[in-house]
Write an enzyme that holds these catalytic residues in place. Structure first.
Site, short mmCIF file in Angstrom:
data_model
loop_
_atom_site.label_atom_id
_atom_site.label_comp_id
_atom_site.label_asym_id
_atom_site.label_seq_id
_atom_site.Cartn_x
_atom_site.Cartn_y
_atom_site.Cartn_z
N CYS A 155 0.85 -1.18 0.00
CA CYS A 155 0.00 0.00 0.00
C CYS A 155 0.89 1.23 0.00
CB CYS A 155 -0.89 -0.02 1.24
SG CYS A 155 -2.00 1.40 1.34
N HIS B 193 -9.08 -3.91 -1.81
CA HIS B 193 -8.07 -3.12 -1.10
C HIS B 193 -8.39 -1.63 -1.20
CE1 HIS B 193 -3.78 -2.15 0.09
NE2 HIS B 193 -4.21 -1.01 -0.42
N GLU B 194 -8.67 -1.17 -2.44
CA GLU B 194 -8.91 0.27 -2.62
C GLU B 194 -10.20 0.70 -1.92
OE1 GLU B 194 -6.54 2.01 -3.44
OE2 GLU B 194 -5.35 0.38 -4.30
NI NI Z 1 -3.64 1.05 -0.19
#
Ligand code: NI
Length: 169
Positions: A92, A134-135
């Site tokens: 990330c 994830h986003e």
């Molecule tokens: Ni991220």
């Protein structure tokens, strides 16, 4: 990581296809490209709106990566299809230089709008589904370590993968 804005829920975008929204997305695309990321959510640049971008295609650093179409996704809604989960490495841009194994739903339908205000409705699997989860977690104040089940599978990228540089998400 540590900035409280990353832990807040993002607000829906009220008006699609506005100059302000185009400016935000343009800033996000620039940031993601500069950091060679696979995705970025607006809260990661301090903007609490439900906007994410992602895409993986033809990056010479990741010749074996599954491709994901370049996408601007606004006001997303996720629907998990089935209960099947899959473990995979994630990074990330808000936790630079680290990777961890994160369980994600394998099959996913997601909906939302693109920058022009057109609806997006896709059913995806595997890596594409992982990137979207994830986003969109960023829009709910969730960073990937908060999803991890085994913290022994969390570490520095250059230690875990001395020969390759996996992508940031
Ligand atoms: Ni991220």
């Amino acid at each position: 990581m540590g900035d409280e804005r990353l832990l807040e829920a993002a607000r829906p975008v009220a008006a699609l296809n506005t100059p302000e929204l185009r400016t935000l997305v343009s800033d996000m695309l620039e940031t993601m490209a500069a950091l060679k990321g696979a995705g970025l959510a607006a809260p990661q640049i301090g903007v609490g709106l439900q906007v994410v971008i992602f895409g993986v295609a033809g990056n010479p650093r990741y010749p074996d990566a599954e491709t994901v179409p370049d996408t601007v996704l606004i006001n997303p809604e996720l629907e998990y299809l089935g209960d099947e989960m899959e473990d995979g490495w994630e990074g990330c841009l808000s936790l630079p230089g680290m990777r961890g194994i994160v369980p994600r739903h394998k099959h996913l339908r997601y909906r939302g709008f693109d920058l022009a205000g057109q609806p997006i409705d896709r059913t995806v699997t595997g890596f594409h589904a992982r990137v979207v989860q994830h986003e969109c977690d960023h829009l709910n104040g969730i960073l990937y370590p908060m999803r991890m089940r085994d913290m022994s599978l969390f570490g520095f990228t250059d230690v875990l993968f001395p020969d390759v540089a996996p992508m940031e998400e």
